[in-house]
Design a protein around this motif. Structure first.
Motif, short mmCIF file in Angstrom:
data_model
loop_
_atom_site.label_atom_id
_atom_site.label_comp_id
_atom_site.label_asym_id
_atom_site.label_seq_id
_atom_site.Cartn_x
_atom_site.Cartn_y
_atom_site.Cartn_z
N ASP A 195 -67.38 -25.25 -32.28
CA ASP A 195 -67.14 -26.31 -33.27
C ASP A 195 -65.66 -26.37 -33.63
OD1 ASP A 195 -69.81 -25.20 -33.50
OD2 ASP A 195 -70.10 -26.55 -35.19
N GLU A 196 -64.99 -25.21 -33.55
CA GLU A 196 -63.62 -25.12 -34.07
C GLU A 196 -62.55 -25.46 -33.05
OE1 GLU A 196 -65.72 -21.90 -35.24
OE2 GLU A 196 -66.30 -23.75 -36.23
N PHE A 197 -62.92 -25.63 -31.79
CA PHE A 197 -61.90 -25.91 -30.78
C PHE A 197 -62.48 -26.79 -29.69
CE2 PHE A 197 -64.06 -22.02 -29.59
CZ PHE A 197 -64.37 -22.22 -28.27
N VAL A 198 -61.62 -27.39 -28.90
CA VAL A 198 -62.02 -28.20 -27.76
C VAL A 198 -61.54 -27.50 -26.50
CG1 VAL A 198 -61.78 -30.43 -26.61
CG2 VAL A 198 -61.87 -30.32 -29.11
N TRP A 199 -62.44 -27.28 -25.55
CA TRP A 199 -62.06 -26.60 -24.32
C TRP A 199 -60.94 -27.37 -23.62
CZ3 TRP A 199 -63.45 -21.86 -23.77
CH2 TRP A 199 -64.67 -21.42 -24.28
N GLY A 200 -59.94 -26.64 -23.19
CA GLY A 200 -58.82 -27.24 -22.48
C GLY A 200 -57.69 -27.66 -23.39
N ASP A 201 -57.98 -27.82 -24.70
CA ASP A 201 -56.95 -28.23 -25.64
C ASP A 201 -56.36 -27.05 -26.40
OD1 ASP A 201 -57.42 -30.78 -24.86
OD2 ASP A 201 -58.64 -31.33 -26.59
N VAL A 202 -56.99 -25.88 -26.24
CA VAL A 202 -56.54 -24.70 -26.97
C VAL A 202 -56.29 -23.58 -25.98
CG1 VAL A 202 -57.16 -22.96 -28.68
CG2 VAL A 202 -57.80 -25.34 -29.05
N SER A 203 -55.18 -22.92 -26.12
CA SER A 203 -54.85 -21.78 -25.28
C SER A 203 -54.79 -20.54 -26.16
CB SER A 203 -53.51 -21.98 -24.57
OG SER A 203 -53.18 -20.85 -23.80
N LYS A 217 -70.32 -32.20 -10.39
CA LYS A 217 -69.56 -30.94 -10.44
C LYS A 217 -68.11 -31.20 -10.82
CE LYS A 217 -72.47 -28.24 -7.31
NZ LYS A 217 -72.54 -27.47 -6.04
N SER A 218 -67.51 -32.23 -10.23
CA SER A 218 -66.13 -32.57 -10.59
C SER A 218 -66.05 -33.09 -12.01
CB SER A 218 -65.57 -33.62 -9.62
OG SER A 218 -65.43 -33.08 -8.33
N LEU A 219 -67.05 -33.88 -12.41
CA LEU A 219 -67.08 -34.38 -13.78
C LEU A 219 -67.14 -33.23 -14.77
CD1 LEU A 219 -69.11 -37.37 -15.14
CD2 LEU A 219 -69.19 -35.20 -16.33
N SER A 220 -67.97 -32.23 -14.47
CA SER A 220 -68.08 -31.07 -15.35
C SER A 220 -66.75 -30.36 -15.48
CB SER A 220 -69.14 -30.11 -14.81
OG SER A 220 -69.17 -28.91 -15.56
N GLU A 221 -66.04 -30.22 -14.37
CA GLU A 221 -64.75 -29.51 -14.38
C GLU A 221 -63.69 -30.30 -15.13
OE1 GLU A 221 -63.88 -28.93 -10.31
OE2 GLU A 221 -65.49 -27.47 -9.98
N LYS A 222 -63.62 -31.62 -14.89
CA LYS A 222 -62.52 -32.41 -15.41
C LYS A 222 -62.75 -32.96 -16.82
CE LYS A 222 -61.03 -33.74 -10.77
NZ LYS A 222 -60.82 -34.85 -9.80
N VAL A 223 -64.00 -33.23 -17.15
CA VAL A 223 -64.30 -33.79 -18.47
C VAL A 223 -64.74 -32.72 -19.46
CG1 VAL A 223 -65.76 -35.42 -19.76
CG2 VAL A 223 -64.88 -36.04 -17.49
N LYS A 247 -65.47 -38.15 -25.64
CA LYS A 247 -66.13 -37.58 -24.46
C LYS A 247 -66.74 -38.68 -23.59
CE LYS A 247 -66.68 -33.59 -24.32
NZ LYS A 247 -65.80 -32.51 -23.89
N LEU A 248 -67.38 -39.64 -24.23
CA LEU A 248 -67.97 -40.75 -23.48
C LEU A 248 -66.90 -41.58 -22.79
CD1 LEU A 248 -70.77 -41.95 -25.94
CD2 LEU A 248 -71.05 -40.59 -23.86
N PHE A 250 -63.93 -41.39 -15.62
CA PHE A 250 -64.24 -40.63 -14.41
C PHE A 250 -65.18 -41.41 -13.50
CE2 PHE A 250 -66.70 -37.68 -11.89
CZ PHE A 250 -65.74 -36.80 -11.41
N LEU A 251 -66.20 -42.06 -14.08
CA LEU A 251 -67.19 -42.77 -13.27
C LEU A 251 -66.61 -44.00 -12.59
CD1 LEU A 251 -70.39 -42.54 -15.51
CD2 LEU A 251 -69.79 -41.16 -13.52
#
Length: 521
Positions: free
Chosen positions: A252-260, A303-309, A381-382, A388-389
């Motif tokens: 809830d506290e972070f977005v994957w890929g936006d936080v290091s 699979k690519s959508l999962s990785e990139k989005v 996200k949508l 991507f689509l």
């Protein structure tokens, strides 16, 4: 027909179902780390917001509910991987017609005020929910009657529902609770049976829960206390986690890929409840062609959508079944540009003018695989999925015209059917009836014949042997493609390496703290 809770394989469709484990009282063995036994004691810091209330049924803050579920407990709790564990329930039985559930309660369990837990407390809580807790009324959707019989609570159902047990994770309050005080005093002292208890110690910046020395499961908790730091927003929580000021953080506290994160941590991923898919408007004649719908399903490089989005934090699926759950792993990669071309040709489409879109002429009417796509511009996200689509579709000679609308404009377009396809997200929770979510209560168009066919399979799912029918449903869903499933999201818990033995739970997400301990010197 007695059903003891011993990891029975009970699978789920479009919601989390359970592997039931024995809920009889067990003595917890003290874990060993690096050859040394755990030392009891110490405190860990967690993150929350200043509570709006200490009533678990009326709080509007998820993190506050997580905190309160260390004080309160349900009859059952559902782990992050879909397993269920009896907490205040010692056992349960299911009748032959699967319309009667008898919950046998644990004995000698104490509330924090010293009251002995019994069936009257469960009935009191259920009555309270019906009157004052609209967000928990899902418990009663299929309940004809409920009552106590000695140390048992009986639920009589309107219809067979093999996942009913997943609804019984509501926090149980003592029957001695004064309702007027509970409802009117927002910071009234909460009294539960949980591993930690509250001692009227709330301050402006933090709240401490202390160990319940009379907890009904022997040997836990290991920690003496848990302190909740009240922070103003998620960005502050991320900073506090990086600086070791708090020990645990949720997705809830972070977005994957936006936080290091700049420190080492341990992590558990567990199933989310948001289901992503493409819904079809069947008023478009082409979308009544099964080959076209199969093309739209197979054009998605999931699979690519999962990785990139989703930064690989998604559970891919071809139907409403969540593949993260242990029901047999039905998901298979269907992505194939070659298969899309074969399906197009099977329906008489060609690309004679070489414009990159499949086309055909039928009785002087010109058709092409070009579709308008509605997406809610208020959901990042949508929007990322839509972008991507676009490329996926182009690679399969399908043209998508993305209509990004927000607010009332989006709602109006959805209600009016002003689209060919809508990229959608719906929450599928662990307690929903199977049939209720095939067409999301009519929100998206699913032809009645498809609905009846899929629903008839679900009506035959039995409590003790669900696998065969769920597999049959999954196969039928992929063959009919009433809408093109994409994925479920995934939630995560992160914690510092100083904490050991953390586990993940679905609704009470911080329950893993109960069996956690701090590494010792």
């Amino acid at each position: 027909m007695k059903k003891t809770i011993k990891k029975i394989v009970c699978l789920i469709l479009i919601f989390s179902f359970v592997f039931c484990t024995s809920c009889k009282k067990e003595v917890t063995n003290v874990p060993v780390v690096d050859g040394k036994e755990v030392v009891y004691g110490q405190n860990i810091n967690l993150f929350s917001y200043y509570p709006d209330t200490l009533n678990p049924y009326t709080t509007g803050i998820n993190k506050n509910f997580d905190m309160l579920m260390l004080i309160y407990e349900g009859l059952f709790a559902i782990k992050g991987d879909g397993q269920a564990e009896g907490i205040l329930a010692a056992d349960y039985m299911v009748s032959e017609d699967e319309k009667k559930y008898t919950i046998i309660l644990k004995e000698n369990v104490k509330f924090h005020n010293g009251k002995i837990f019994d069936a009257k407390d469960v009935i009191f809580t259920l009555d309270y929910i019906k009157e004052y807790a609209p967000n928990f009324l899902y418990i009663f959707e299929n309940v004809e009657n409920y009552y106590a019989n000695e140390n048992k609570v009986i639920f009589e159902l309107k219809n067979r529902q093999f996942n009913f047990i997943t609804r019984l994770d509501f926090p149980v309050m003592p029957s001695s609770t004064i309702i007027s005080v509970l409802n009117e005093d927002k910071l009234n002292m909460p009294v539960g049976t949980g591993p930690f208890k509250y001692q009227n110690n709330i301050m402006q910046k933090e709240l401490m829960l202390i160990k319940n020395d009379e907890y009904h499961i022997s040997g836990i908790p290991y920690l003496n206390s848990v302190t909740f730091k009240f922070l103003k927003d998620p960005s502050v929580a991320v900073s506090a986690f990086n600086n070791n000021e708090i020990s645990v953080i949720l997705s809830d506290e972070f977005v994957w890929g936006d936080v290091s994160f700049n420190n080492q941590y341990a992590q558990i991923d567990f199933i989310g409840e948001n289901f992503y898919f493409m819904a079809f408007n069947y008023e478009n004649e082409l979308l009544n062609d099964i080959n076209i719908r199969k093309m739209l399903l197979r054009m998605i490089d999931k699979k690519s959508l999962s990785e990139k989005v989703f930064q690989s934090k998604a559970d891919l699926t071809n139907s409403t079944l969540n593949p993260r759950l242990n029901y047999g792993g039905f998901y298979a990669d269907l992505y194939s540009k070659e298969e899309c071309a074969l399906l197009a040709k099977k329906s008489g489409f060609t690309d004679k003018d070489k414009n990159g879109v499949w086309e055909k002429m039928v009785e002087e009417n010109w058709y092409s695989t070009s579709f308008s796509v509605l997406v809610n511009a208020d959901d990042d996200k949508l929007l990322k999925i839509a972008d991507f689509l676009l490329q996926n579709a182009k690679d399969s000679k399908i043209s998508l015209d993305i209509k990004r609308l927000s607010g009332e404009e989006y709602i109006a377009a959805l209600e009016d059917g002003d689209y060919d396809i809508v990229i959608a997200k719906e929450k599928i929770t662990s307690y929903n009836n199977l049939a209720q979510k095939i067409d999301f209560d009519g929100k998206y168009q699913v032809p009645y014949e498809m609905y009846l066919s899929l629903n008839s399979i679900l009506n035959e799912v039995t409590y003790d042997k669900p696998y065969q029918k769920l597999k049959e449903f999954d196969d039928a869903f992929k063959e009919m493609v009433p809408y093109a499933a994409i994925c479920y999201d995934t939630n995560s818990i992160l914690w510092h390496h100083s904490i050991k033995n953390m586990s993940d739970w679905q609704k009470a997400r911080l329950k893993g703290v109960t069996q956690s301990f701090v590494s010792f010197e």
